[in-house]
Design an enzyme around this catalytic site. Sequence first.
Site, mmCIF file in Angstrom:
data_model
loop_
_atom_site.group_PDB
_atom_site.id
_atom_site.type_symbol
_atom_site.label_atom_id
_atom_site.label_comp_id
_atom_site.label_asym_id
_atom_site.label_seq_id
_atom_site.Cartn_x
_atom_site.Cartn_y
_atom_site.Cartn_z
ATOM 1 C CD GLN A 101 85.551 45.429 9.636
ATOM 2 O OE1 GLN A 101 84.722 44.630 9.236
ATOM 3 N NE2 GLN A 101 86.805 45.379 9.269
ATOM 4 C CG HIS A 119 80.929 46.108 13.562
ATOM 5 N ND1 HIS A 119 81.768 45.162 13.035
ATOM 6 C CD2 HIS A 119 80.117 46.492 12.556
ATOM 7 C CE1 HIS A 119 81.473 44.990 11.742
ATOM 8 N NE2 HIS A 119 80.495 45.785 11.432
ATOM 9 N N GLY A 188 94.310 44.142 8.916
ATOM 10 C CA GLY A 188 93.797 43.058 9.748
ATOM 11 C C GLY A 188 92.318 42.802 9.623
ATOM 12 C CB ALA A 232 98.918 44.955 12.046
#
Length: 239
Positions: A101, A119, A188, A232
Amino acid sequence: MELDRVRAEVAKAERVVVLTGAGVSAESGVPTFRGGGGAAVWRGLPATTLSSAEMVASDLNLVWEWFEYRRGLIASCAPNPAHEAIARWQTRFPGFTLVTQNVDGLHQKAGSRDVLELHGNLWRGRCTRCRMVAELPETPLGEIPPTCPACASALRPDVVLFGEMLPPGAFERAAQAAERADVFFVVGTSAVVWPAADLPEIAARRGAFVVEVNPEPSGAGGARAVALAGKAGELLPEI
Ligand code: OAD
């Protein structure tokens, strides 16, 4: 221990899908959307107002000034160990799909190829007239708004703004990968924004092992998903 279980599933997996959100870039210094960090308001205007189709129509220069501010911040950010681990995974499994994203381009900077960008990307513009897409790697831009190399009309950011549709086919390709996944990672992302929330559920329904990596797990992927609570950049290299 959860990490050992994840490692065992990954070791036998043939098709792996990773869905990332702003949190994968947090350790690179890119502000997340919902975690504070100053990205939500700029010149007193909320990001939802600035990053909207209405603002593109009414004040494209202001939209570009806001994007230039973000591009400037991100230009000085480097990929972190999470991006690097994900880039290594693309050659480790017979089937690997990265869905993001994020619009910051840091996955590509770390070496990931064929990234499914839900996106769009901050480093591209799209013509408001002929829809041609142009790479815009330099910041600051020479002119605002930048113009189309084909027809000289104004470019807008090639990014999905609030209230806009996803690029055609992007969700469908991500959903297809989710349907076939053996292991599906949610990294995340608060996974509250459609369609991110659907993808781990699609994978789980088809029997995938779903793993969430997040210091504050959101419950993405349903009740049977395994949550690895942590950063992460620390956990992915360990996996
Ligand atoms: P959010 O800002 O909603 O969520 C970021 C997530 O990352 C949160 O769940 C944090 O707990 C987590 N996080 C923070 N630091 C982390 C770390 N070091 N390692 C792992 N996770 C960490 O961002 P997104 O879920 O990406 O859409 O937001 C989704 C979409 O909402 C964005 O793409 C944007 C926005 O509306 C558009 O711009 C169209």
